[in-house]
Design a protein around this motif. Sequence first.
Motif, PDB file in Angstrom:
ATOM      1  N   THR A   1     -11.252  -6.609  11.745  1.00  0.00           N
ATOM      2  CA  THR A   1     -12.023  -7.037  10.573  1.00  0.00           C
ATOM      3  C   THR A   1     -12.848  -5.867  10.038  1.00  0.00           C
ATOM      4  O   THR A   1     -13.433  -5.086  10.794  1.00  0.00           O
ATOM      5  N   MET A   2     -12.909  -5.756   8.722  1.00  0.00           N
ATOM      6  CA  MET A   2     -13.658  -4.678   8.082  1.00  0.00           C
ATOM      7  C   MET A   2     -14.956  -5.227   7.506  1.00  0.00           C
ATOM      8  O   MET A   2     -14.958  -6.209   6.759  1.00  0.00           O
ATOM      9  N   GLY A   3     -16.069  -4.586   7.850  1.00  0.00           N
ATOM     10  CA  GLY A   3     -17.359  -4.986   7.316  1.00  0.00           C
ATOM     11  C   GLY A   3     -17.656  -4.314   5.995  1.00  0.00           C
ATOM     12  O   GLY A   3     -16.810  -3.603   5.434  1.00  0.00           O
ATOM     13  N   PRO A   4     -18.853  -4.517   5.442  1.00  0.00           N
ATOM     14  CA  PRO A   4     -19.227  -3.905   4.157  1.00  0.00           C
ATOM     15  C   PRO A   4     -19.092  -2.378   4.196  1.00  0.00           C
ATOM     16  O   PRO A   4     -19.376  -1.733   5.203  1.00  0.00           O
ATOM     17  N   GLY A   5     -18.628  -1.815   3.086  1.00  0.00           N
ATOM     18  CA  GLY A   5     -18.477  -0.371   2.978  1.00  0.00           C
ATOM     19  C   GLY A   5     -17.069   0.026   2.567  1.00  0.00           C
ATOM     20  O   GLY A   5     -16.244  -0.805   2.181  1.00  0.00           O
TER      21      GLY A   5
ATOM     22  N   CYS B   1       0.852  -1.188   0.000  1.00  0.00           N
ATOM     23  CA  CYS B   1       0.000   0.000   0.000  1.00  0.00           C
ATOM     24  C   CYS B   1       0.892   1.243   0.000  1.00  0.00           C
ATOM     25  O   CYS B   1       1.812   1.366   0.823  1.00  0.00           O
ATOM     26  N   VAL B   2       0.583   2.152  -0.932  1.00  0.00           N
ATOM     27  CA  VAL B   2       1.339   3.394  -1.060  1.00  0.00           C
ATOM     28  C   VAL B   2       0.389   4.564  -0.877  1.00  0.00           C
ATOM     29  O   VAL B   2      -0.649   4.650  -1.547  1.00  0.00           O
ATOM     30  N   GLY B   3       0.705   5.471   0.045  1.00  0.00           N
ATOM     31  CA  GLY B   3      -0.136   6.631   0.283  1.00  0.00           C
ATOM     32  C   GLY B   3      -1.450   6.257   0.943  1.00  0.00           C
ATOM     33  O   GLY B   3      -1.582   5.234   1.622  1.00  0.00           O
ATOM     34  N   GLU B   4      -2.449   7.082   0.739  1.00  0.00           N
ATOM     35  CA  GLU B   4      -3.773   6.826   1.296  1.00  0.00           C
ATOM     36  C   GLU B   4      -4.336   5.544   0.683  1.00  0.00           C
ATOM     37  O   GLU B   4      -4.250   5.316  -0.522  1.00  0.00           O
ATOM     38  N   THR B   5      -4.928   4.700   1.544  1.00  0.00           N
ATOM     39  CA  THR B   5      -5.415   3.392   1.095  1.00  0.00           C
ATOM     40  C   THR B   5      -6.905   3.262   1.365  1.00  0.00           C
ATOM     41  O   THR B   5      -7.364   3.505   2.482  1.00  0.00           O
ATOM     42  N   GLU B   6      -7.642   2.912   0.330  1.00  0.00           N
ATOM     43  CA  GLU B   6      -9.083   2.674   0.460  1.00  0.00           C
ATOM     44  C   GLU B   6      -9.372   1.195   0.223  1.00  0.00           C
ATOM     45  O   GLU B   6      -8.887   0.616  -0.751  1.00  0.00           O
ATOM     46  N   VAL B   7     -10.139   0.620   1.129  1.00  0.00           N
ATOM     47  CA  VAL B   7     -10.565  -0.778   0.983  1.00  0.00           C
ATOM     48  C   VAL B   7     -12.075  -0.779   0.823  1.00  0.00           C
ATOM     49  O   VAL B   7     -12.803  -0.300   1.702  1.00  0.00           O
ATOM     50  N   ILE B   8     -12.566  -1.309  -0.277  1.00  0.00           N
ATOM     51  CA  ILE B   8     -14.003  -1.328  -0.572  1.00  0.00           C
ATOM     52  C   ILE B   8     -14.506  -2.767  -0.402  1.00  0.00           C
ATOM     53  O   ILE B   8     -14.085  -3.670  -1.132  1.00  0.00           O
ATOM     54  N   VAL B   9     -15.405  -2.946   0.552  1.00  0.00           N
ATOM     55  CA  VAL B   9     -15.889  -4.285   0.902  1.00  0.00           C
ATOM     56  C   VAL B   9     -17.338  -4.438   0.449  1.00  0.00           C
ATOM     57  O   VAL B   9     -18.195  -3.650   0.845  1.00  0.00           O
ATOM     58  N   PRO B  10     -17.631  -5.446  -0.378  1.00  0.00           N
ATOM     59  CA  PRO B  10     -19.029  -5.664  -0.790  1.00  0.00           C
ATOM     60  C   PRO B  10     -19.896  -6.113   0.382  1.00  0.00           C
ATOM     61  O   PRO B  10     -19.392  -6.586   1.409  1.00  0.00           O
ATOM     62  N   PHE B  11     -21.230  -6.014   0.227  1.00  0.00           N
ATOM     63  CA  PHE B  11     -22.171  -6.283   1.326  1.00  0.00           C
ATOM     64  C   PHE B  11     -22.116  -7.731   1.814  1.00  0.00           C
ATOM     65  O   PHE B  11     -22.477  -8.026   2.957  1.00  0.00           O
ATOM     66  N   SER B  12     -21.688  -8.652   0.968  1.00  0.00           N
ATOM     67  CA  SER B  12     -21.696 -10.076   1.319  1.00  0.00           C
ATOM     68  C   SER B  12     -20.383 -10.546   1.943  1.00  0.00           C
ATOM     69  O   SER B  12     -20.251 -11.714   2.266  1.00  0.00           O
ATOM     70  N   HIS B  13     -19.430  -9.630   2.125  1.00  0.00           N
ATOM     71  CA  HIS B  13     -18.091 -10.032   2.552  1.00  0.00           C
ATOM     72  C   HIS B  13     -17.635  -9.299   3.818  1.00  0.00           C
ATOM     73  O   HIS B  13     -18.233  -8.305   4.233  1.00  0.00           O
TER      74      HIS B  13
ATOM     75  N   ILE C   1     -20.135 -26.137   4.697  1.00  0.00           N
ATOM     76  CA  ILE C   1     -19.564 -25.238   5.695  1.00  0.00           C
ATOM     77  C   ILE C   1     -19.751 -23.793   5.258  1.00  0.00           C
ATOM     78  O   ILE C   1     -19.876 -23.482   4.072  1.00  0.00           O
ATOM     79  N   SER C   2     -19.802 -22.913   6.236  1.00  0.00           N
ATOM     80  CA  SER C   2     -19.757 -21.478   5.998  1.00  0.00           C
ATOM     81  C   SER C   2     -18.821 -20.878   7.035  1.00  0.00           C
ATOM     82  O   SER C   2     -18.570 -21.475   8.084  1.00  0.00           O
ATOM     83  N   ILE C   3     -18.299 -19.687   6.751  1.00  0.00           N
ATOM     84  CA  ILE C   3     -17.337 -19.061   7.650  1.00  0.00           C
ATOM     85  C   ILE C   3     -18.079 -18.273   8.717  1.00  0.00           C
ATOM     86  O   ILE C   3     -18.882 -17.391   8.404  1.00  0.00           O
ATOM     87  N   SER C   4     -17.805 -18.581   9.968  1.00  0.00           N
ATOM     88  CA  SER C   4     -18.448 -17.898  11.087  1.00  0.00           C
ATOM     89  C   SER C   4     -17.530 -16.872  11.742  1.00  0.00           C
ATOM     90  O   SER C   4     -18.000 -15.924  12.371  1.00  0.00           O
ATOM     91  N   ASN C   5     -16.218 -17.065  11.635  1.00  0.00           N
ATOM     92  CA  ASN C   5     -15.251 -16.141  12.236  1.00  0.00           C
ATOM     93  C   ASN C   5     -14.120 -15.910  11.237  1.00  0.00           C
ATOM     94  O   ASN C   5     -13.252 -16.766  11.049  1.00  0.00           O
ATOM     95  N   SER C   6     -14.137 -14.752  10.588  1.00  0.00           N
ATOM     96  CA  SER C   6     -13.192 -14.488   9.500  1.00  0.00           C
ATOM     97  C   SER C   6     -11.751 -14.451   9.972  1.00  0.00           C
ATOM     98  O   SER C   6     -10.851 -15.004   9.318  1.00  0.00           O
ATOM     99  N   ARG C   7     -11.483 -13.818  11.112  1.00  0.00           N
ATOM    100  CA  ARG C   7     -10.112 -13.714  11.605  1.00  0.00           C
ATOM    101  C   ARG C   7      -9.537 -15.096  11.951  1.00  0.00           C
ATOM    102  O   ARG C   7      -8.403 -15.423  11.609  1.00  0.00           O
ATOM    103  N   LYS C   8     -10.335 -15.908  12.625  1.00  0.00           N
ATOM    104  CA  LYS C   8      -9.883 -17.242  12.991  1.00  0.00           C
ATOM    105  C   LYS C   8      -9.656 -18.092  11.739  1.00  0.00           C
ATOM    106  O   LYS C   8      -8.689 -18.866  11.663  1.00  0.00           O
TER     107      LYS C   8
ATOM    108  N   PHE D   1     -10.643 -11.169   1.274  1.00  0.00           N
ATOM    109  CA  PHE D   1     -12.084 -10.948   1.217  1.00  0.00           C
ATOM    110  C   PHE D   1     -12.776 -12.276   1.542  1.00  0.00           C
ATOM    111  O   PHE D   1     -12.640 -13.256   0.810  1.00  0.00           O
ATOM    112  N   VAL D   2     -13.497 -12.306   2.643  1.00  0.00           N
ATOM    113  CA  VAL D   2     -14.136 -13.537   3.118  1.00  0.00           C
ATOM    114  C   VAL D   2     -15.631 -13.449   2.866  1.00  0.00           C
ATOM    115  O   VAL D   2     -16.304 -12.523   3.345  1.00  0.00           O
ATOM    116  N   ASN D   3     -16.155 -14.404   2.115  1.00  0.00           N
ATOM    117  CA  ASN D   3     -17.577 -14.420   1.788  1.00  0.00           C
ATOM    118  C   ASN D   3     -18.372 -14.977   2.973  1.00  0.00           C
ATOM    119  O   ASN D   3     -18.158 -16.115   3.385  1.00  0.00           O
ATOM    120  N   LYS D   4     -19.313 -14.208   3.519  1.00  0.00           N
ATOM    121  CA  LYS D   4     -20.082 -14.611   4.694  1.00  0.00           C
ATOM    122  C   LYS D   4     -21.433 -15.216   4.333  1.00  0.00           C
ATOM    123  O   LYS D   4     -22.184 -15.636   5.216  1.00  0.00           O
TER     124      LYS D   4
END
Length: 306
Positions: free
Chosen positions: A53-57, A28-40, A126-133, A88-91
Motif C-alpha cells: 500500500t502506498m501512503g500520501p506522497g 504503465c509504460v516506462g518510469e511510473t509515478e503515483v501521486i497520492v493525496p494526503f487523505s488517501h 462506515i470508513s475504510i480501516s484496511n485498504s488492501r483487505k 485510491f482509497v479515501n481514509k
Amino acid sequence: MSKTLPKTIIDFEGPNEQLVWQSKIQQCVGETEVIVPFSHEVVFIKDGEMLDTMGPGKHTLNVPQTTRGFLGLGKKIVSEPFKCQVFFVNKTVTLVIPWGTPNQLKLMDPFLEYPVSLGAHGSFDISISNSRKFVSKVVGNTIGLTTVGLQEFFADKMIMRVKDILANAMVTSKINFYELGTRLVVISDAIRDSVRKIFDDYGVEITAFSINDIKIPDSDLRELEAIMKKKKLLELKETSFTKERENAQDAAKMFVDASVRIAEAAIEKENKTAPQAAPVYGRYCPKCGTQVAPDAMFCNRCGSRV
C-alpha cells in the motif's frame, strides 16, 4: 540529441467525497509515478499482483536502469510495459448507508413467548480501516465503485444478520417487543457491537449504527397487550396467593405460641396454689427397726411394743 524516455504519471482525479476511486490508466509504460493525496492510500496491482500500500506522497516505479556499453558510454534501458490497476482509497471520509428489512421478520418474544412480525429501518456509517483487505474483498464483488453500489453491498451484509442480532440483543438487554420503541438506542449499540467483527473482515469499520424505527403490525400489538395484561393478572393472583399463604402461616405460628404460653402459665399457677404436704417424722420398732405409723402401739412385723 537525447531521446526522451516514456513516463507514466498516475494522479488522483476522482471526487473527494467518494470512498474509493480507480484510475483510468491500466497500463504503465516506462518510469511510473503515483501521486497520492494526503487523505488517501493507494492499492497498486501490477500484472494481477497486489503490491504494498502506498501512503500520501510521490511514489516512483519501474525506474529505468543504466548500463555501461562500448567505450564506457551509458545507456538507459526501460522495462517492458505492464498492466496495472490503481485504487485510491479515501481514509478520511465516511459513507452513510441506509438499511431496511425488505420483508417482515418473524421473531419470538423471549418473555411473552409469542411470535411477532416486525419491520425495521435505519442507517450506519462506515470508513475504510484496511485498504488492501477492502480492495481484495469488496471491489471485486461490487457493480462498479459507485456510492450506490457500495451502499447496496454493505446494506445486504447488514440485513442478512439483523434478524439474529436483533433477537440476541433483545435477550441480552432483557427487552420485550412491547418496549422496542423506547429502547432503540440500547438495541442499536448492541447490534453495532455484534457486527463489528463481520465488517472488519472486509477492511471496514462501523463508526455509527442506528435504528430509526421498528414497526409492529397493530394486530400483533393488540395481541401483545392482551398477553401482557393476562400475565400481569396471573402475577397479581400469584402474589395475592403467596401473601395469603404467608398470612396463614403467621396466624398458625401465633396460635401455637399463644397456646404454649397459656399452658406454661397454667402449670406455673398450679404449682403456686397446690397445698404443701406436712413433713413426716417416722417411728421405728426398737427391736427389728421396721418403720411404724406415728400412732401405732405395736410393731406390725414382730409384734413388739413400741
